[in-house]
Design an enzyme around this catalytic site. Structure first.
Site, PDB file in Angstrom:
ATOM      1  N   HIS A   1      87.333  27.546  34.891  1.00 53.84           N
ATOM      2  CA  HIS A   1      87.989  28.228  33.772  1.00 53.84           C
ATOM      3  C   HIS A   1      89.503  28.283  33.932  1.00 53.84           C
ATOM      4  CE1 HIS A   1      88.040  30.858  30.267  1.00 53.84           C
ATOM      5  NE2 HIS A   1      88.863  31.664  30.919  1.00 53.84           N
TER       6      HIS A   1
ATOM      7  N   HIS B   1      88.941  30.750  19.939  1.00 52.09           N
ATOM      8  CA  HIS B   1      88.488  32.129  20.098  1.00 52.09           C
ATOM      9  C   HIS B   1      88.174  32.714  18.729  1.00 52.09           C
ATOM     10  CE1 HIS B   1      90.564  32.820  24.249  1.00 52.09           C
ATOM     11  NE2 HIS B   1      89.334  32.382  24.372  1.00 52.09           N
TER      12      HIS B   1
ATOM     13  N   ARG C   1      91.408  26.163  31.366  1.00 57.72           N
ATOM     14  CA  ARG C   1      91.441  26.731  30.014  1.00 57.72           C
ATOM     15  C   ARG C   1      92.423  27.904  29.940  1.00 57.72           C
ATOM     16  NH1 ARG C   1      88.452  27.151  25.272  1.00 57.72           N
ATOM     17  NH2 ARG C   1      87.892  29.221  24.559  1.00 57.72           N
TER      18      ARG C   1
ATOM     19  N   TYR D   1      95.581  36.404  27.620  1.00 55.96           N
ATOM     20  CA  TYR D   1      96.330  35.268  28.144  1.00 55.96           C
ATOM     21  C   TYR D   1      97.798  35.369  27.741  1.00 55.96           C
ATOM     22  CZ  TYR D   1      91.654  33.283  28.736  1.00 55.96           C
ATOM     23  OH  TYR D   1      90.357  33.073  29.097  1.00 55.96           O
TER      24      TYR D   1
ATOM     25  N   ARG E   1      86.092  24.305  28.039  1.00 56.16           N
ATOM     26  CA  ARG E   1      85.195  24.933  29.001  1.00 56.16           C
ATOM     27  C   ARG E   1      84.619  23.841  29.890  1.00 56.16           C
ATOM     28  NH1 ARG E   1      84.376  27.258  23.949  1.00 56.16           N
ATOM     29  NH2 ARG E   1      84.798  29.498  23.863  1.00 56.16           N
TER      30      ARG E   1
ATOM     31  N   LYS F   1      80.217  27.798  23.010  1.00 55.18           N
ATOM     32  CA  LYS F   1      79.866  29.176  23.352  1.00 55.18           C
ATOM     33  C   LYS F   1      80.221  30.151  22.237  1.00 55.18           C
ATOM     34  CE  LYS F   1      80.906  32.710  26.838  1.00 55.18           C
ATOM     35  NZ  LYS F   1      81.667  32.995  28.079  1.00 55.18           N
TER      36      LYS F   1
END
Length: 331
Positions: A278, A305, A281, A314, A163, A197
């Protein structure tokens, strides 16, 4: 007797001070239970709601369900549905914090359902910067000190699926290093992240940045080249450079990462408005899926994740043409 009273009063005062200190600590822990960005957004959301209530003469706390319905109706079409959903969450959170009943009713749910149907739109995420784009962008970077830094940011951000907030927080590992640190090891470089995050409980993570197969686009070599040229031996890794070519001591802000990515896209003829921080990523995740060599779990782990659903988008993007019925039909 008087001395006994004084002693008792002192003990009561001491206990009251201890209780007050505990209350303050409890508030601090409660605040820490919510990410800083969320707290700031909630404060702005609550301010908007209370200002609207002042204008309309309605009570904000406690608010009736009908008041919240009218507020959502007034803002519908002017504010994105996702923003309205967050505002509703902020209003309800403010009520819970104040010990008041959360505004809720069947009529409110019907209004909210109608708003989502009428104004809901799919999210329009920024484009992923794919592997081919990354290679071209770093090759087109200027042969300057800033160019060395930007190459390292793009390559490390892409290879680590980092990030932008994590990228700018990286410091060289050392005694006084912050919560995001880099160290060089035999296999390449490791980014140690104490908290992120998706890791609000601070379990920590280590992201491996391997050596690249091409020296011109190797993230580890690019990072070493930047550190050596900038003479950085401690502290923030990615820093600003002033007009005289001096490297500043402070680290960059996340917005600068977005600008660097946009500039990289523009240099190779892509629309910079379609890209953001972003994009690095998402680009790594999409490129890994497109290669067909990385399975879903490997990609999910690298992106850190918590849920596979987030990674699945993705993967779908990466497989849109590779796993396509039309291409398999032999057109």
């Amino acid at each position: 007797m008087s001395s006994l009273i004084v002693t008792e009063n002192h003990q009561l005062t001491s206990r009251a001070a201890t209780a007050l200190a505990l209350v303050e600590r409890a508030r601090d822990y409660a605040a820490a239970g919510m990410a800083g960005n969320t707290q700031r957004a909630y404060r702005a959301d609550w301010a908007d709601f209370t200002a609207w209530c002042d204008e309309t003469g309605l009570q904000a706390l406690p608010a009736a369900a009908s008041t919240l319905s009218l507020y959502l109706t007034d803002r519908a079409g002017l504010v994105a549905v996702a923003t309205l959903a967050r505002r509703m969450a902020a209003i309800r959170a403010a009520h819970r914090q104040a010990g008041e009943a959360v505004p809720a009713s069947f009529a409110l749910e019907q209004v909210w359902s109608g708003i989502r149907r009428a104004h809901g739109r799919p999210a329009r995420p920024k484009r992923a910067m794919l592997l081919a784009d990354v290679r071209l962008a770093v090759q087109a970077a200027p042969d300057t000190l800033a160019g060395l830094r930007d190459r390292a940011i793009i390559l490390v951000g892409f290879a680590g699926a980092l990030r932008r907030s994590e990228l700018v927080a990286i410091e060289l590992e050392g005694e006084d290093a912050g919560p995001v640190r880099v160290r060089f090891v035999a296999g390449g470089a490791e980014i140690l992240i104490d908290r992120s995050k998706a890791d609000q409980l601070g379990e920590g993570a280590v992201v491996g940045i391997p050596y690249g197969v091409n020296s011109e686009t190797c993230p580890v070599l690019a990072l070493r080249a930047w550190l050596e040229a900038a003479a950085i031996t401690a502290g923030p890794v990615f820093r600003a450079i002033d007009r005289w070519g001096h490297v500043r001591p402070a680290g960059l802000t996340p917005n600068v990462v977005a600008r660097i990515v946009k500039d990289g896209a523009a240099r190779i003829g892509l629309d910079p408005a379609a890209f953001a921080g972003h994009s690095l990523r998402s680009g790594l995740a999409t490129s890994a899926a497109l290669s067909g060599k990385a399975d879903a779990l490997t990609i999910q782990r690298h992106l850190r994740h918590a849920k596979g659903d987030t990674t699945a988008r993705y993967i779908r993007d990466g497989e849109r043409f590779r796993m396509n019925a039309a291409s398999m039909a032999g057109l």
